[in-house]
Design a protein around this motif. Structure first.
Motif, short mmCIF file in Angstrom:
data_model
loop_
_atom_site.label_atom_id
_atom_site.label_comp_id
_atom_site.label_asym_id
_atom_site.label_seq_id
_atom_site.Cartn_x
_atom_site.Cartn_y
_atom_site.Cartn_z
N MET A 27 0.71 -1.13 0.02
CA MET A 27 -0.08 -0.04 0.12
C MET A 27 0.78 1.15 0.13
N LEU A 28 1.66 1.33 0.84
CA LEU A 28 2.69 2.34 0.97
C LEU A 28 3.45 2.52 -0.36
N ALA A 29 4.06 1.81 -0.81
CA ALA A 29 4.47 2.12 -2.19
C ALA A 29 3.58 2.67 -3.24
N LEU A 30 2.52 2.04 -3.52
CA LEU A 30 1.45 2.51 -4.22
C LEU A 30 1.15 4.03 -4.12
N ALA A 31 0.88 4.25 -2.77
CA ALA A 31 0.59 5.68 -2.36
C ALA A 31 1.67 6.71 -2.60
N THR A 32 2.95 6.19 -2.25
CA THR A 32 3.93 7.12 -2.59
C THR A 32 4.14 7.27 -4.15
N ARG A 33 4.09 6.36 -4.86
CA ARG A 33 3.97 6.53 -6.42
C ARG A 33 3.25 7.31 -6.99
N LEU A 34 1.75 7.38 -6.32
CA LEU A 34 0.69 8.23 -6.77
C LEU A 34 1.08 9.74 -5.90
N GLY A 35 2.03 9.92 -5.20
CA GLY A 35 2.30 11.11 -4.59
C GLY A 35 1.25 11.44 -3.32
N ALA A 66 -0.01 10.55 0.69
CA ALA A 66 0.31 9.95 1.92
C ALA A 66 -0.51 8.65 2.03
N ASN A 67 0.14 7.68 2.74
CA ASN A 67 -0.56 6.49 3.09
C ASN A 67 -2.03 6.58 3.84
N THR A 68 -2.13 7.47 4.53
CA THR A 68 -3.30 7.49 5.33
C THR A 68 -4.41 8.12 4.30
N THR A 69 -4.05 9.09 3.62
CA THR A 69 -4.69 9.83 2.51
C THR A 69 -5.24 8.78 1.49
N PHE A 70 -4.38 7.85 1.13
CA PHE A 70 -4.77 7.05 0.04
C PHE A 70 -5.78 5.78 0.52
N ARG A 71 -5.42 5.49 2.02
CA ARG A 71 -6.42 4.49 2.54
C ARG A 71 -7.87 5.16 2.71
N ARG A 72 -7.75 6.51 3.06
CA ARG A 72 -9.33 7.07 3.29
C ARG A 72 -9.83 7.27 2.10
#
Length: 97
Positions: free
Chosen positions: A1-9, A11-17
């Motif tokens: 998850m973290l790698a995908l969120a980082t690749r999309l620019g 934050a991990n929590t923003t991506f999950r939310r």
């Protein structure tokens, strides 16, 4: 998850939310055993294809019904417009396209 969120620019929590459905898919993939056999995968593909074929057939039938309804409504509309025109004896204005 973290790698995908980082690749999309993101934050991990923003991506999950913002994308909980994608997170749930990744979690489901992580929980499945990796030792699935080729026959299991093939049977899943066959089941998925059968479902897609059923859905496609159902959608084609719904499309045919919708086309018939639209055709019938167009005919009714034309008849009603003609009846209204005859009843009022009004000169129709040309339609602009």
């Amino acid at each position: 998850m973290l790698a995908l969120a980082t690749r999309l620019g993101l934050a991990n929590t923003t991506f999950r939310r913002n994308y909980p459905d994608i997170c749930a898919e990744f979690a489901a993939i992580a929980r499945t055993p990796s030792g699935t056999t080729a026959t299991d995968a093939y049977s899943k593909v066959q089941a998925n294809n059968a479902r897609l074929r059923r859905d496609n057939r159902d959608l084609a039938e719904q499309l045919e019904l919708a086309m018939a309804a639209i055709q019938r409504l167009s005919i009714d509309n034309g008849l009603l417009r003609a009846a209204l025109h005859d009843a009022r004896a009004v000169t129709p204005l040309p339609r602009s396209r």
